[in-house]
Scaffold this active site. Structure first.
Site, PDB file in Angstrom:
ATOM      1  N   GLY A  17       8.069  45.702  55.144  1.00 59.80           N
ATOM      2  CA  GLY A  17       8.055  46.764  54.076  1.00 59.80           C
ATOM      3  C   GLY A  17       8.114  48.098  54.880  1.00 59.80           C
ATOM      4  O   GLY A  17       8.077  49.500  53.894  1.00 59.80           O
ATOM      5  N   ASN A  19      10.701  49.453  56.263  1.00 65.15           N
ATOM      6  CA  ASN A  19      12.032  49.907  55.885  1.00 65.15           C
ATOM      7  C   ASN A  19      12.322  50.714  55.037  1.00 65.15           C
ATOM      8  O   ASN A  19      12.483  51.920  54.336  1.00 65.15           O
ATOM      9  CB  ASN A  19      13.302  49.148  56.981  1.00 65.15           C
ATOM     10  CG  ASN A  19      13.401  49.376  57.535  1.00 65.15           C
ATOM     11  OD1 ASN A  19      13.965  49.972  58.371  1.00 65.15           O
ATOM     12  ND2 ASN A  19      13.100  48.371  58.845  1.00 65.15           N
ATOM     13  N   MET A  97      14.752  38.047  54.450  1.00 67.81           N
ATOM     14  CA  MET A  97      15.689  37.008  55.999  1.00 67.81           C
ATOM     15  C   MET A  97      16.080  35.916  55.576  1.00 67.81           C
ATOM     16  O   MET A  97      15.725  34.865  55.682  1.00 67.81           O
ATOM     17  CB  MET A  97      13.928  36.867  56.687  1.00 67.81           C
ATOM     18  CG  MET A  97      13.243  38.188  57.072  1.00 67.81           C
ATOM     19  SD  MET A  97      14.283  39.106  58.469  1.00 67.81           S
ATOM     20  CE  MET A  97      14.523  37.872  59.768  1.00 67.81           C
ATOM     21  N   HIS A 116      19.165  46.437  61.350  1.00 67.11           N
ATOM     22  CA  HIS A 116      18.814  44.893  62.415  1.00 67.11           C
ATOM     23  C   HIS A 116      19.088  45.011  63.555  1.00 67.11           C
ATOM     24  O   HIS A 116      18.558  46.041  63.930  1.00 67.11           O
ATOM     25  CB  HIS A 116      20.574  43.732  62.596  1.00 67.11           C
ATOM     26  CG  HIS A 116      20.268  42.393  63.843  1.00 67.11           C
ATOM     27  ND1 HIS A 116      19.840  41.621  62.928  1.00 67.11           N
ATOM     28  CD2 HIS A 116      20.298  42.818  64.218  1.00 67.11           C
ATOM     29  CE1 HIS A 116      19.593  40.652  64.475  1.00 67.11           C
ATOM     30  NE2 HIS A 116      19.878  41.789  65.146  1.00 67.11           N
TER      31      HIS A 116
HETATM   32  C1  GAR Z   1      13.378  45.071  61.159  1.00 66.00           C
HETATM   33  O1  GAR Z   1      12.939  45.464  62.093  1.00 66.00           O
HETATM   34  C2  GAR Z   1      14.761  44.562  60.858  1.00 66.00           C
HETATM   35  O2  GAR Z   1      15.522  45.161  61.405  1.00 66.00           O
HETATM   36  C3  GAR Z   1      14.905  43.478  60.544  1.00 66.00           C
HETATM   37  O3  GAR Z   1      13.186  42.558  60.695  1.00 66.00           O
HETATM   38  C4  GAR Z   1      12.311  43.400  60.453  1.00 66.00           C
HETATM   39  C5  GAR Z   1      11.874  44.069  58.653  1.00 66.00           C
HETATM   40  O4  GAR Z   1      10.881  45.414  58.434  1.00 66.00           O
HETATM   41  N1  GAR Z   1      15.549  42.524  59.875  1.00 66.00           N
HETATM   42  C6  GAR Z   1      15.809  41.610  60.505  1.00 66.00           C
HETATM   43  O5  GAR Z   1      15.738  40.934  61.463  1.00 66.00           O
HETATM   44  C7  GAR Z   1      17.509  41.094  59.882  1.00 66.00           C
HETATM   45  N2  GAR Z   1      17.848  39.754  60.600  1.00 66.00           N
HETATM   46  P1  GAR Z   1      10.245  46.061  57.769  1.00 66.00           P
HETATM   47  O6  GAR Z   1       9.772  44.698  56.456  1.00 66.00           O
HETATM   48  O7  GAR Z   1       9.302  46.507  58.385  1.00 66.00           O
HETATM   49  O8  GAR Z   1      10.706  47.276  57.028  1.00 66.00           O
END
Ligand code: GAR
Length: 211
Positions: A17, A19, A97, A116
């Site tokens: 989380g 982002n 995901m 991404h």
């Molecule tokens: C992020 O790095 C995002 O780019 C990736 O998951 C992570 C989530 O981090 N997303 C993917 O790989 C989608 N294909 P977070 O939960 O700390 O925001």
């Protein structure tokens, strides 16, 4: 004075989380016209839910159902109902995901944004930072894009490059990509909320990274 009605969003995530937290902080700090109506996770113990509750946002665990990579029909209906009840008009995927398909994607067609961890179209799918290391590229990064029927194929709104260092491990590279994500994603979501981004087919205009 902000002239836009706040964009009513739901944030969907499966993991840490970071982002989501960056978006939430940017809304408070920079006054982005964004109203987080709901945070949903398909993982009951995902830290994104705890972060949302700490910040006073409504946070829901909605089980994904029988499949590993997408929501099943029952789950999809539950997601749609929760989104409708909260008056959500735009979906922000932040480490969610599962692939969105069917009625959910149709209902929010053109109104789902994702981040991404690579410079698409390179390295779609899982563990994009590991794919970049395995391939041996010297530059990777992150991409903000609209979500379409494919896997990481929708129109690209913005990208930020991140150098790959000789000393990088998967963890250090992903962490540096995430630093870039936390800067880029809130500013693109702000531009979307201010209706500054135009989309014509694959071509998008209107976001300046300012770097
Ligand atoms: C992020 O790095 C995002 O780019 C990736 O998951 C992570 C989530 O981090 N997303 C993917 O790989 C989608 N294909 P977070 O939960 O700390 O925001």
């Amino acid at each position: 004075m902000e002239q836009f009605q706040p964009l009513r969003v739901a944030v969907l995530g499966s993991g840490r989380g970071t982002n989501f937290v960056a978006l939430s902080e940017a809304i408070q700090r920079d006054g982005l016209p964004v109203d987080v109506r709901l945070v949903i996770s398909d993982v009951e113990t995902a830290p994104i839910l705890a972060h949302a509750r700490e910040r006073g946002d409504t946070a829901l665990y909605l089980p994904p159902g029988a499949f590993r990579t997408k929501l099943d029909e029952v789950a999809e209906a539950a997601y749609l109902q929760a989104l409708d009840e909260a008056g959500v008009e735009f979906l922000v995927l932040a480490g969610f995901m599962r692939i969105l398909k069917g009625p959910l994607l149709h209902r929010f067609s053109g109104r789902v944004v994702n981040i991404h961890p690579s410079l698409l179209p390179a390295f779609p799918g899982l563990n994009a930072w590991q794919q970049a290391l395995d391939y041996g590229v010297k530059v990777t990064g992150c991409t903000v894009h609209l979500v379409d029927e494919g896997v990481d194929t929708g129109p690209i709104l913005a990208q930020r490059a991140v150098p790959v260092l000789d000393t990088d491990t998967p963890a250090t590279l992903h962490e540096r990509i995430q630093v870039a994500e936390r800067e880029l994603y809130p500013s693109v979501i702000g531009a979307l909320a201010r209706r500054q981004i135009q989309v014509r087919g694959r071509l998008t205009r209107g976001f300046s990274d300012g770097r």
